[in-house]
Design a protein around this motif. Structure first.
Motif, PDB file in Angstrom:
ATOM      1  N   THR A  61      -7.989   0.096  -4.802  1.00 40.24           N
ATOM      2  CA  THR A  61      -7.206  -1.158  -4.794  1.00 40.24           C
ATOM      3  C   THR A  61      -7.265  -1.894  -6.184  1.00 40.24           C
ATOM      4  OG1 THR A  61      -9.523  -2.273  -4.413  1.00 40.24           O
ATOM      5  CG2 THR A  61      -8.535  -1.190  -2.530  1.00 40.24           C
ATOM      6  N   PRO A  62      -6.373  -3.038  -6.081  1.00 46.90           N
ATOM      7  CA  PRO A  62      -6.277  -4.004  -7.117  1.00 46.90           C
ATOM      8  C   PRO A  62      -7.633  -3.937  -7.809  1.00 46.90           C
ATOM      9  CG  PRO A  62      -4.726  -4.669  -5.724  1.00 46.90           C
ATOM     10  CD  PRO A  62      -5.556  -3.767  -5.198  1.00 46.90           C
ATOM     11  N   GLU A  63      -8.789  -4.303  -7.089  1.00 50.81           N
ATOM     12  CA  GLU A  63     -10.091  -4.719  -7.555  1.00 50.81           C
ATOM     13  C   GLU A  63     -10.557  -3.671  -8.359  1.00 50.81           C
ATOM     14  OE1 GLU A  63      -9.047  -5.352  -4.364  1.00 50.81           O
ATOM     15  OE2 GLU A  63      -9.160  -7.386  -4.798  1.00 50.81           O
ATOM     16  N   ASP A  64     -10.211  -2.287  -7.950  1.00 50.12           N
ATOM     17  CA  ASP A  64     -10.569  -1.167  -8.769  1.00 50.12           C
ATOM     18  C   ASP A  64      -9.965  -1.247 -10.100  1.00 50.12           C
ATOM     19  OD1 ASP A  64     -12.214  -0.013  -6.628  1.00 50.12           O
ATOM     20  OD2 ASP A  64     -10.570   0.644  -5.660  1.00 50.12           O
ATOM     21  N   TYR A  65      -8.673  -1.591 -10.203  1.00 56.43           N
ATOM     22  CA  TYR A  65      -8.152  -1.474 -11.503  1.00 56.43           C
ATOM     23  C   TYR A  65      -8.512  -2.335 -12.453  1.00 56.43           C
ATOM     24  CZ  TYR A  65      -4.551   0.140  -7.854  1.00 56.43           C
ATOM     25  OH  TYR A  65      -3.893   0.857  -7.089  1.00 56.43           O
TER      26      TYR A  65
ATOM     27  N   ARG B  24      -0.406  -0.038 -10.604  1.00 51.57           N
ATOM     28  CA  ARG B  24      -1.490  -1.082 -11.031  1.00 51.57           C
ATOM     29  C   ARG B  24      -0.899  -2.456 -11.212  1.00 51.57           C
ATOM     30  NH1 ARG B  24      -2.810   3.299 -14.014  1.00 51.57           N
ATOM     31  NH2 ARG B  24      -2.825   2.078 -15.941  1.00 51.57           N
TER      32      ARG B  24
ATOM     33  N   THR C   6       0.743   5.271   0.396  1.00 53.13           N
ATOM     34  CA  THR C   6      -0.184   6.247   1.291  1.00 53.13           C
ATOM     35  C   THR C   6       0.372   7.726   0.994  1.00 53.13           C
ATOM     36  OG1 THR C   6      -0.970   4.553   2.594  1.00 53.13           O
ATOM     37  CG2 THR C   6      -1.378   6.954   3.269  1.00 53.13           C
TER      38      THR C   6
ATOM     39  N   THR D 294      -2.182  -1.020  -3.780  1.00 53.20           N
ATOM     40  CA  THR D 294      -3.065  -0.263  -3.146  1.00 53.20           C
ATOM     41  C   THR D 294      -2.689   1.180  -2.976  1.00 53.20           C
ATOM     42  OG1 THR D 294      -4.568  -1.928  -2.000  1.00 53.20           O
ATOM     43  CG2 THR D 294      -4.881   0.314  -1.409  1.00 53.20           C
TER      44      THR D 294
ATOM     45  N   ASP E 144      -0.154  -4.704  -8.438  1.00 55.72           N
ATOM     46  CA  ASP E 144      -1.276  -4.457  -7.549  1.00 55.72           C
ATOM     47  C   ASP E 144      -0.994  -4.035  -6.216  1.00 55.72           C
ATOM     48  OD1 ASP E 144      -3.046  -6.358  -9.126  1.00 55.72           O
ATOM     49  OD2 ASP E 144      -2.168  -8.011  -8.361  1.00 55.72           O
TER      50      ASP E 144
ATOM     51  N   GLU F 266       0.904  -1.243   0.098  1.00 53.77           N
ATOM     52  CA  GLU F 266      -0.236  -0.103  -0.028  1.00 53.77           C
ATOM     53  C   GLU F 266       1.002   1.350   0.136  1.00 53.77           C
ATOM     54  OE1 GLU F 266      -3.635   2.073   2.572  1.00 53.77           O
ATOM     55  OE2 GLU F 266      -2.601   0.353   3.418  1.00 53.77           O
TER      56      GLU F 266
ATOM     57  N   MET G 237      -9.417   5.430  -1.053  1.00 49.65           N
ATOM     58  CA  MET G 237      -8.342   3.850  -1.696  1.00 49.65           C
ATOM     59  C   MET G 237      -8.779   3.604  -2.916  1.00 49.65           C
ATOM     60  SD  MET G 237      -8.428   1.945   2.077  1.00 49.65           S
ATOM     61  CE  MET G 237      -6.995   0.998   1.340  1.00 49.65           C
TER      62      MET G 237
ATOM     63  N   THR H  22      -3.481   4.987  -1.583  1.00 53.34           N
ATOM     64  CA  THR H  22      -4.480   5.461  -0.648  1.00 53.34           C
ATOM     65  C   THR H  22      -4.031   7.055  -0.476  1.00 53.34           C
ATOM     66  OG1 THR H  22      -4.630   3.666   0.679  1.00 53.34           O
ATOM     67  CG2 THR H  22      -5.134   5.589   1.828  1.00 53.34           C
TER      68      THR H  22
END
Length: 249
Positions: free
Chosen positions: A243-247, A221, A184, A226, A224, A182, A241, A228
Motif C-alpha cells: 500500500t502507499p503506507e508501505d512506500y 508508488r 492486482t 496499491t 499511490d 489498486e 499487498m 496486490t
C-alpha cells in the motif's frame, strides 16, 4: 564601425563554438561517469547495461537488457506514444534523471531508450527529442499519461494470459481498479504444497519487495497505487499487498 561589427560577430561566433564544445564535453563526461557505475539491476529480469553518446546523430542512448520471455513479449507490444509520455514524466520527476535531462538539453541531444535481449536483439526503442522531454506536462496531464500507459500495458498483458512464468506459477490475469487505485496480478500455483500459509505470504512478500520498491514500479508508488499479488492454490487464495503506507517506510 564596420570593422568593429565584424569583430563583434567574430567574438559571438567564437562564444557559440565555446558553448557547443562545453556542452559536448559535459555530455561526454556524464556518459563516462555513468558507464563506470554500470551495469546495474533494475529488476530481476532487467538490467541497465550501458549509456553511449552518438555525436553524429546528436543522441545519448541508454541500453537495457531484458532476460524474461514474458517481459519481452509485453515490451514488444507496448504502445510507443503512451510509453514515451510516461517515460518523460518519470525522467522529469526523478532527481537522478534530471541531471541527464539538463546535460542532453544543453547539448540539444535526443535521448534514446533501447531495450535488448541478452543476445542483443532489439525489443523496443523509444526516442525522446529535446522538444518532447523539455516540455513539462501539467499535473493533470501527467495523471492522464499514467492512466493511458497502465491501461495500455494491462490490455497487452491480458492478451498474453494465461502465461506460464515458471514450473509452479501461471499468470492468469491482471486488473486495474481506478476507483480503489489498486493494481492486482492474479496467479495460479500448481504442483506445490503450502503447509504454513502465513509463512508463505511472508516469504512471498520478501521476494516481491525489491521489485515493488525498485525502479520498475516507480510510477505506481508515485501515484499511490496499491499493488496486490493474488495467488490461487486449489480452493485457497493468498493475497500479498503493498500500500502507499508501505512506500513511505
Amino acid at each position: 564601425m564596420k570593422k568593429l561589427k565584424l569583430m563583434m560577430i567574430g567574438i559571438g561566433f567564437l562564444s557559440f563554438l565555446s558553448c557547443t564544445q562545453t556542452s559536448q564535453y559535459v555530455v561526454d563526461k556524464y556518459v563516462e561517469s555513468e558507464n563506470a557505475k554500470l551495469p546495474t539491476d533494475v529488476t530481476e529480469f532487467m538490467s541497465y547495461d550501458s549509456i553511449k553518446c552518438n555525436k553524429d546523430e546528436n543522441k545519448v542512448i541508454l541500453y537495457f537488457a531484458v532476460s524474461n520471455d514474458f517481459v519481452i513479449k509485453t515490451a514488444q507490444q507496448a504502445d510507443i506514444e503512451s510509453t514515451k509520455k510516461v517515460m518523460i514524466d518519470m525522467l522529469q520527476k526523478d532527481d537522478k534523471m534530471k541531471a541527464l535531462l539538463n546535460v542532453v538539453k544543453a547539448a540539444d541531444y535526443s535521448i534514446v531508450i533501447c531495450y535488448l535481449t541478452k543476445e542483443s536483439d532489439k525489443i523496443l526503442e523509444v526516442t525522446l527529442t529535446p522538444e518532447e522531454y523539455g516540455q513539462k506536462a501539467e499535473a493533470s496531464q501527467s495523471e492522464n499519461n499514467l492512466r493511458d500507459k497502465i491501461n495500455s500495458d494491462i490490455k497487452t498483458i491480458k492478451s498474453l494470459c494465461p502465461q506460464e512464468l515458471d514450473q509452479f506459477t501461471i499468470l492468469k490475469n491482471v486488473e486495474m481498479d481506478w476507483d480503489k487505485m489498486e493494481l492486482t496480478y492474479m496467479y495460479q500455483l500448481h504442483d506445490i504444497e503450502i503447509e504454513d500459509k502465513e509463512m508463505a505470504k511472508e516469504s512471498l512478500r520478501e521476494q516481491l519487495a525489491p521489485t515493488v520498491m525498485g525502479p520498475a514500479m516507480t510510477m505506481f508508488r508515485q501515484s499511490d497505487i496499491t499493488i496486490t499479488y493474488q495467488y490461487e492454490l486449489g480452493d485457497d487464495t493468498m493475497r500479498v499487498m503493498f500500500t502507499p503506507e508501505d512506500y513511505k517506510q
